[in-house]
Design an enzyme around this catalytic site. Structure first.
Site, PDB file in Angstrom:
ATOM      1  N   ALA A  93       0.750  -1.150  -0.011  1.00  0.00           N
ATOM      2  CA  ALA A  93       0.050  -0.135  -0.011  1.00  0.00           C
ATOM      3  C   ALA A  93       0.610   1.316  -0.131  1.00  0.00           C
ATOM      4  CB  ALA A  93      -0.900   0.063   1.131  1.00  0.00           C
ATOM      5  N   TYR A 103      10.079 -13.128 -14.108  1.00  0.00           N
ATOM      6  CA  TYR A 103       8.905 -12.395 -13.822  1.00  0.00           C
ATOM      7  C   TYR A 103       7.525 -12.941 -13.978  1.00  0.00           C
ATOM      8  CZ  TYR A 103       5.426  -8.742 -12.973  1.00  0.00           C
ATOM      9  OH  TYR A 103       4.247  -7.836 -12.448  1.00  0.00           O
ATOM     10  N   VAL A 150       7.234  -9.135   3.033  1.00  0.00           N
ATOM     11  CA  VAL A 150       6.370 -10.238   2.909  1.00  0.00           C
ATOM     12  C   VAL A 150       7.218 -11.575   2.608  1.00  0.00           C
ATOM     13  CG1 VAL A 150       4.479  -9.175   1.808  1.00  0.00           C
ATOM     14  CG2 VAL A 150       6.246  -9.959   0.305  1.00  0.00           C
TER      15      VAL A 150
HETATM   16  P1  NDP Z   1       4.894  -0.294  -7.216  1.00  0.00           P
HETATM   17  O1  NDP Z   1       6.596  -0.660  -6.936  1.00  0.00           O
HETATM   18  O2  NDP Z   1       4.516   1.037  -7.349  1.00  0.00           O
HETATM   19  O3  NDP Z   1       4.295  -1.008  -5.633  1.00  0.00           O
HETATM   20  C1  NDP Z   1       4.883  -2.264  -5.300  1.00  0.00           C
HETATM   21  C2  NDP Z   1       4.335  -2.141  -3.688  1.00  0.00           C
HETATM   22  O4  NDP Z   1       4.827  -3.541  -3.365  1.00  0.00           O
HETATM   23  C3  NDP Z   1       4.858  -1.257  -2.919  1.00  0.00           C
HETATM   24  O5  NDP Z   1       4.050  -0.885  -2.023  1.00  0.00           O
HETATM   25  C4  NDP Z   1       6.133  -2.179  -2.152  1.00  0.00           C
HETATM   26  O6  NDP Z   1       6.317  -1.756  -0.735  1.00  0.00           O
HETATM   27  C5  NDP Z   1       5.234  -3.577  -1.891  1.00  0.00           C
HETATM   28  N1  NDP Z   1       6.458  -4.346  -1.888  1.00  0.00           N
HETATM   29  C6  NDP Z   1       7.397  -4.904  -2.734  1.00  0.00           C
HETATM   30  N2  NDP Z   1       8.296  -5.794  -2.211  1.00  0.00           N
HETATM   31  C7  NDP Z   1       7.755  -5.911  -0.953  1.00  0.00           C
HETATM   32  C8  NDP Z   1       8.275  -6.729   0.163  1.00  0.00           C
HETATM   33  N3  NDP Z   1       9.377  -7.588  -0.060  1.00  0.00           N
HETATM   34  N4  NDP Z   1       7.523  -6.739   1.170  1.00  0.00           N
HETATM   35  C9  NDP Z   1       6.337  -5.913   1.450  1.00  0.00           C
HETATM   36  N5  NDP Z   1       6.046  -5.362   0.426  1.00  0.00           N
HETATM   37  C10 NDP Z   1       6.569  -5.273  -0.654  1.00  0.00           C
HETATM   38  O7  NDP Z   1       4.348  -1.222  -8.088  1.00  0.00           O
HETATM   39  P2  NDP Z   1       2.669  -1.370  -8.542  1.00  0.00           P
HETATM   40  O8  NDP Z   1       1.849  -0.763  -7.842  1.00  0.00           O
HETATM   41  O9  NDP Z   1       2.742  -1.249 -10.158  1.00  0.00           O
HETATM   42  O10 NDP Z   1       2.686  -3.049  -8.291  1.00  0.00           O
HETATM   43  C11 NDP Z   1       1.663  -3.717  -7.381  1.00  0.00           C
HETATM   44  C12 NDP Z   1       1.220  -5.191  -8.261  1.00  0.00           C
HETATM   45  O11 NDP Z   1       0.879  -4.877  -9.436  1.00  0.00           O
HETATM   46  C13 NDP Z   1       2.553  -6.036  -8.156  1.00  0.00           C
HETATM   47  O12 NDP Z   1       2.201  -7.163  -7.900  1.00  0.00           O
HETATM   48  C14 NDP Z   1       2.807  -5.947  -9.771  1.00  0.00           C
HETATM   49  O13 NDP Z   1       3.491  -7.126 -10.126  1.00  0.00           O
HETATM   50  C15 NDP Z   1       1.538  -5.956 -10.137  1.00  0.00           C
HETATM   51  N6  NDP Z   1       1.391  -5.406 -11.758  1.00  0.00           N
HETATM   52  C16 NDP Z   1       1.916  -4.169 -12.049  1.00  0.00           C
HETATM   53  C17 NDP Z   1       1.714  -3.746 -13.357  1.00  0.00           C
HETATM   54  C18 NDP Z   1       2.408  -2.464 -13.620  1.00  0.00           C
HETATM   55  O14 NDP Z   1       2.761  -2.132 -15.106  1.00  0.00           O
HETATM   56  N7  NDP Z   1       2.926  -1.638 -12.676  1.00  0.00           N
HETATM   57  C19 NDP Z   1       1.173  -4.545 -14.328  1.00  0.00           C
HETATM   58  C20 NDP Z   1       0.762  -5.854 -13.901  1.00  0.00           C
HETATM   59  C21 NDP Z   1       0.828  -6.286 -12.537  1.00  0.00           C
HETATM   60  P3  NDP Z   1       7.694  -1.426   0.123  1.00  0.00           P
HETATM   61  O15 NDP Z   1       8.512  -1.130  -0.912  1.00  0.00           O
HETATM   62  O16 NDP Z   1       7.067  -0.361   0.934  1.00  0.00           O
HETATM   63  O17 NDP Z   1       7.786  -2.708   0.712  1.00  0.00           O
HETATM   64  C1  8X3 Z   2       3.627  -5.848 -15.231  1.00  0.00           C
HETATM   65  C2  8X3 Z   2       3.417  -5.666 -16.805  1.00  0.00           C
HETATM   66  O1  8X3 Z   2       4.191  -6.279 -18.970  1.00  0.00           O
HETATM   67  O2  8X3 Z   2       5.692  -5.158 -17.584  1.00  0.00           O
HETATM   68  O3  8X3 Z   2       3.444  -6.809 -14.807  1.00  0.00           O
HETATM   69  O4  8X3 Z   2       5.123  -7.315 -17.444  1.00  0.00           O
HETATM   70  S1  8X3 Z   2       4.685  -6.196 -17.487  1.00  0.00           S
END
Ligand code: NDP
Ligand code: 8X3
Length: 252
Positions: free
Chosen positions: A11, A152, A60
């Protein structure tokens, strides 16, 4: 009407933060999670006017911390209605012969094992109460493999399998399970993937209008507000400029 309790991992930025902001205005009490305690505190403060919010700071990847944080919730926060398994990232974009072990471990440990650890902490309460809703953030990368996406993509294919498995196993308990599979969303995702290289991250979204975290938050709210007898099982969402993992229309 009683507010539902939603636990959101990841979050502190991007999709998770946008979802926390939206759900705070939508009849939910929130448990916001992430590693960056300063961001959690700032978000908790910002959302406090809308709803009750508490924060849990844990990695996590650390099963004991995850279990301790969830078990240590105050009694009035233990009945989690909604789990949004959102924490995750890509680390690197390299061909398999050049990928780093550290990046591979990070993706498997966070995106797959981390999702499982948090689910392990939350699901027993849901099965005991015969209700709940789990929303897993998959990706188009969990539906189509793309060059250099190898590990990934594998981690998100695993999320896809886990979502389907959860939906089957939790079916007797009236628990809904949804997967949301976005294409390109402009968050900190690419900055993390390219290890803080702003220019490389900006190139990903150059010449197109990507999705925003708020777009995904809207979908999550819609999914959570479906009637009791309706579950949105699997949603793939692209920016209009994207036709597949690898097909993107860019302006010159
Ligand atoms: P961000 O990098 O903006 O957010 C990622 C979040 O995950 C952060 O809040 C981070 O919090 C948390 N996080 C990462 N590693 C850990 C850890 N080890 N423990 C706890 N929390 C963790 O990316 P997005 O908002 O884009 O990503 C959110 C989800 O959406 C992911 O699962 C991503 O794979 C997925 N997604 C994203 C896409 C995109 O193009 N952006 C497309 C498809 C899917 P903190 O660092 O404070 O721990
Ligand atoms: C994030 C989207 O296309 O970069 O999951 O893998 S992509």
């Amino acid at each position: 009407m009683n507010k539902r309790i939603a636990l959101i991992t990841g979050a502190t930025s991007g999709i998770g933060e946008a979802t926390a902001r939206l759900l705070s205005r939508s009849n939910f009490r929130l448990i916001i999670c992430g590693r960056r305690a300063d961001r959690l505190a700032a978000l908790q403060q910002a959302l406090r006017e809308q709803t009750e919010v508490i924060s849990l700071s844990f990695d996590v990847r650390d099963q004991q911390s995850v279990a301790k944080a969830i078990q240590g919730l105050p009694e009035e926060w233990k009945t989690i209605d909604v789990l949004i398994n959102n924490a995750g990232n890509a680390h690197g974009l390299d061909p398999i012969q050049k990928g780093s072990l550290e990046d591979w471990d990070a993706m498997i440990d966070i995106n797959v094992k981390g999702l499982l650890y948090v689910s392990k902490g939350v699901i027993p309460g849901m099965t005991a109460r015969n209700k709940g809703h789990i929303v897993n953030l998959g990706s188009i990368a969990g539906k189509e493999v793309y060059p250099n996406g190898n590990v990934y993509c594998a981690s998100k294919f695993a999320v896809d399998a886990l979502t389907k498995g959860m939906r089957m196993d939790l079916n007797p308990f009236n628990i809904k399970v949804t997967s949301i599979n976005p294409g390109m969303v402009d968050t900190e995702f690419s900055l993390v993937r390219f290890k803080g290289d702003d220019e490389k991250a900006a190139q990903v979204y150059k010449g197109l209008e990507p999705l925003k975290g708020e777009d995904i938050a809207d979908i999550i709210r819609y999914v959570l507000e479906a009637p009791t007898h309706v579950v949105l099982a699997d949603i793939t969402v692209f920016p209009t400029a994207q036709g597949s993992s690898t097909l993107v229309k860019r302006n010159a």
